[in-house]
Motif scaffolding. Sequence first.
Motif, PDB file in Angstrom:
ATOM      1  N   GLU A   1       0.820  -1.207   0.000  1.00  0.00           N
ATOM      2  CA  GLU A   1       0.000   0.000   0.000  1.00  0.00           C
ATOM      3  C   GLU A   1       0.859   1.265   0.000  1.00  0.00           C
ATOM      4  O   GLU A   1       0.480   2.294  -0.570  1.00  0.00           O
TER       5      GLU A   1
ATOM      6  N   THR B   1       2.105   1.726  -3.529  1.00  0.00           N
ATOM      7  CA  THR B   1       1.031   2.288  -4.353  1.00  0.00           C
ATOM      8  C   THR B   1       0.909   3.787  -4.127  1.00  0.00           C
ATOM      9  O   THR B   1       0.741   4.561  -5.076  1.00  0.00           O
TER      10      THR B   1
ATOM     11  N   LYS C   1       3.807   5.473  -5.837  1.00  0.00           N
ATOM     12  CA  LYS C   1       3.605   5.481  -7.286  1.00  0.00           C
ATOM     13  C   LYS C   1       2.617   6.565  -7.686  1.00  0.00           C
ATOM     14  O   LYS C   1       2.863   7.307  -8.656  1.00  0.00           O
ATOM     15  N   ASN C   2       1.509   6.683  -6.962  1.00  0.00           N
ATOM     16  CA  ASN C   2       0.511   7.711  -7.281  1.00  0.00           C
ATOM     17  C   ASN C   2       1.107   9.109  -7.158  1.00  0.00           C
ATOM     18  O   ASN C   2       0.847   9.989  -7.992  1.00  0.00           O
TER      19      ASN C   2
ATOM     20  N   ASP D   1       0.677  -3.965 -14.637  1.00  0.00           N
ATOM     21  CA  ASP D   1      -0.057  -3.836 -13.373  1.00  0.00           C
ATOM     22  C   ASP D   1      -1.550  -4.115 -13.583  1.00  0.00           C
ATOM     23  O   ASP D   1      -2.184  -4.792 -12.768  1.00  0.00           O
TER      24      ASP D   1
END
Length: 248
Positions: free
Chosen positions: A213, A216, A219-220, A244
């Motif tokens: 998490e 993620t 990455k965002n 992905d």
Amino acid sequence: MQYQVQGIVIRSMDYGEGNKIITIFSREMGKIAVIVRGAKKLKSRYGSVSQLFTSGQYLFFRSGQLGTLKHAEIVDSHHAIREDLHLSAYASYMAELTDRMLADQEANPYLFDQLNAAMKGLIEHKDMQIISFIYEMKIWTHAGYLPELEVCVACRREDNEMAFSAALGGMLCGSCRFKDLKALILSSGTLKLIRLFARMDITRLGQIDVKPETKTSLKNLMRSYFDAQIGVPLKSRNFLDQMDKYGI
């Protein structure tokens, strides 16, 4: 004039019936384009040195913008990267970032060492996504795009409720968050890591365990910032997204 450089092949394209043009990211001269005559022929002695991600010593002659390879010796073929879909995808992303974000013939020994260490890290099974995050931040720093990660971009103070605004180029404190309602709320762990990555030397990177998490979230953050502030289209990023999406 003749030159000898230590370099990594970050781009390779066919040229004519039997030749290739390779882009080498070199320690001494930065990005350089070199034609490798006969590289596509079956028994070519230069076929292996012109493969993507290969690290080697390259001797070439140049009278204009395009050099001609005269001799080359492989330092590390990085064949394990080319043989693995995931490793190859992340290596391609870092190579394309280097190719698209750096000017030609702009030497940067530090960034060369970072890319070289990133390639070795992939082979050593270190977290490929984390390696790519760190290297991307090195590229941002060199190109002058590193976001403000320490203090609020609006009021220049720090608090415990920082959010990240891709549009404004960095952190917003709780009092200034209204300036960008799309700012990403960051956990303390994500904030700590993104600051660490900006300073981290990949040559000293050990094994690192980051929760899915958190990756993620990172990455965002990095994707939103890249799109808002840099906006360079990357084919390799699209491929990573497809991997992905379909769980490859």
